[in-house]
Design a protein around this motif. Structure first.
Motif, short mmCIF file in Angstrom:
data_model
loop_
_atom_site.label_atom_id
_atom_site.label_comp_id
_atom_site.label_asym_id
_atom_site.label_seq_id
_atom_site.Cartn_x
_atom_site.Cartn_y
_atom_site.Cartn_z
N ILE A 1 0.81 -1.23 0.00
CA ILE A 1 0.00 0.00 0.00
C ILE A 1 0.84 1.28 0.00
N GLY A 2 2.16 1.14 0.07
CA GLY A 2 3.03 2.30 0.06
C GLY A 2 3.05 3.08 1.36
N TYR A 3 2.87 2.37 2.48
CA TYR A 3 2.85 3.02 3.79
C TYR A 3 4.21 2.88 4.45
N SER A 4 4.77 3.99 4.94
CA SER A 4 6.06 3.94 5.62
C SER A 4 6.03 4.71 6.93
N GLY A 5 4.84 4.92 7.46
CA GLY A 5 4.69 5.71 8.68
C GLY A 5 4.81 4.90 9.95
N ASP A 6 4.34 5.50 11.01
CA ASP A 6 4.38 4.93 12.36
C ASP A 6 3.50 3.68 12.44
N CYS A 7 3.84 2.79 13.37
CA CYS A 7 3.06 1.56 13.56
C CYS A 7 2.35 1.54 14.91
N CYS A 8 2.25 2.68 15.58
CA CYS A 8 1.52 2.78 16.85
C CYS A 8 0.02 2.88 16.56
N ALA A 9 -0.77 2.34 17.45
CA ALA A 9 -2.24 2.36 17.29
C ALA A 9 -2.79 3.73 17.67
N THR A 10 -2.64 4.68 16.75
CA THR A 10 -3.13 6.04 16.96
C THR A 10 -4.10 6.41 15.85
N LEU A 11 -4.86 7.45 16.06
CA LEU A 11 -5.78 7.93 15.03
C LEU A 11 -5.02 8.33 13.77
N GLN A 12 -3.89 8.97 13.93
CA GLN A 12 -3.08 9.40 12.79
C GLN A 12 -2.63 8.19 11.96
N THR A 13 -2.20 7.14 12.62
CA THR A 13 -1.79 5.91 11.93
C THR A 13 -2.97 5.30 11.20
N LEU A 14 -4.11 5.21 11.87
CA LEU A 14 -5.32 4.66 11.27
C LEU A 14 -5.71 5.43 10.01
N GLN A 15 -5.71 6.74 10.10
CA GLN A 15 -6.08 7.57 8.94
C GLN A 15 -5.12 7.37 7.78
N ALA A 16 -3.84 7.30 8.07
CA ALA A 16 -2.83 7.15 7.02
C ALA A 16 -2.92 5.78 6.35
N ILE A 17 -3.08 4.72 7.14
CA ILE A 17 -3.19 3.38 6.58
C ILE A 17 -4.46 3.26 5.75
N HIS A 18 -5.55 3.81 6.25
CA HIS A 18 -6.82 3.76 5.52
C HIS A 18 -6.69 4.46 4.16
N LEU A 19 -6.07 5.60 4.14
CA LEU A 19 -5.88 6.34 2.90
C LEU A 19 -5.00 5.56 1.92
N CYS A 20 -3.88 5.05 2.41
CA CYS A 20 -2.98 4.28 1.55
C CYS A 20 -3.66 3.03 1.00
N HIS A 21 -4.41 2.33 1.86
CA HIS A 21 -5.09 1.10 1.44
C HIS A 21 -6.07 1.40 0.30
N THR A 22 -6.88 2.42 0.47
CA THR A 22 -7.90 2.70 -0.54
C THR A 22 -7.29 3.21 -1.85
N LYS A 23 -6.12 3.83 -1.78
CA LYS A 23 -5.45 4.27 -3.00
C LYS A 23 -4.77 3.11 -3.73
N ALA A 24 -4.33 2.10 -2.98
CA ALA A 24 -3.50 1.04 -3.57
C ALA A 24 -4.28 -0.21 -3.97
N ILE A 25 -5.35 -0.54 -3.24
CA ILE A 25 -6.05 -1.80 -3.48
C ILE A 25 -7.47 -1.49 -3.95
N ALA A 26 -7.72 -1.78 -5.20
CA ALA A 26 -9.01 -1.44 -5.81
C ALA A 26 -10.09 -2.47 -5.49
N PHE A 27 -11.33 -2.04 -5.64
CA PHE A 27 -12.45 -2.97 -5.60
C PHE A 27 -12.34 -3.83 -6.86
N GLU A 28 -12.52 -5.13 -6.70
CA GLU A 28 -12.43 -6.05 -7.84
C GLU A 28 -13.36 -7.22 -7.60
N ASN A 29 -14.11 -7.62 -8.62
CA ASN A 29 -14.99 -8.78 -8.49
C ASN A 29 -14.76 -9.80 -9.60
N LEU A 30 -13.55 -9.84 -10.14
CA LEU A 30 -13.23 -10.77 -11.22
C LEU A 30 -13.34 -12.23 -10.80
#
Length: 100
Positions: free
Chosen positions: A17-46
């Motif tokens: 997902i291209g994430y290189s940030g902090d790995c602590c369970a914080t709101l900032q980490t959650l927001q960053a991972i969520h953003l990276c995930h949605t940008k990198a992994i598309a919806f697919e039903n093949l």
């Protein structure tokens, strides 16, 4: 409770997902991972269009979404993200929804 075989390879996931940030369970980490995930992994039903089974175990999800660099259904993506968040120490509450 998660079993050892039910843990996700965080390094592979973060690279995917291209994430290189902090790995602590914080709101900032959650927001960053969520953003990276949605940008990198598309919806697919093949998989279902090809009449193949949709496997929801973590090993299958990791292979498809991380290693094969494919997208997935909402259930597949949410289960993978759930595993990542649990591994990072977040508390996760499972919810389900549907469109009527």
């Amino acid at each position: 409770m998660e079993h050892l075989s039910d843990t996700v390879d965080l390094n592979a996931y973060f690279q995917r997902i291209g994430y290189s940030g902090d790995c602590c369970a914080t709101l900032q980490t959650l927001q960053a991972i969520h953003l990276c995930h949605t940008k990198a992994i598309a919806f697919e039903n093949l998989t279902s269009l090809l009449k193949q089974p949709v496997c929801l175990n973590l090993k299958s999800l990791s292979r498809k979404l991380i290693n094969e660099r494919r997208g997935g259904y909402c259930f597949e993506q949410n289960l993978l993200l759930r595993s990542v968040l649990l591994a990072l120490g977040f508390k996760v509450k499972n919810l389900a929804a549907r469109v009527l």
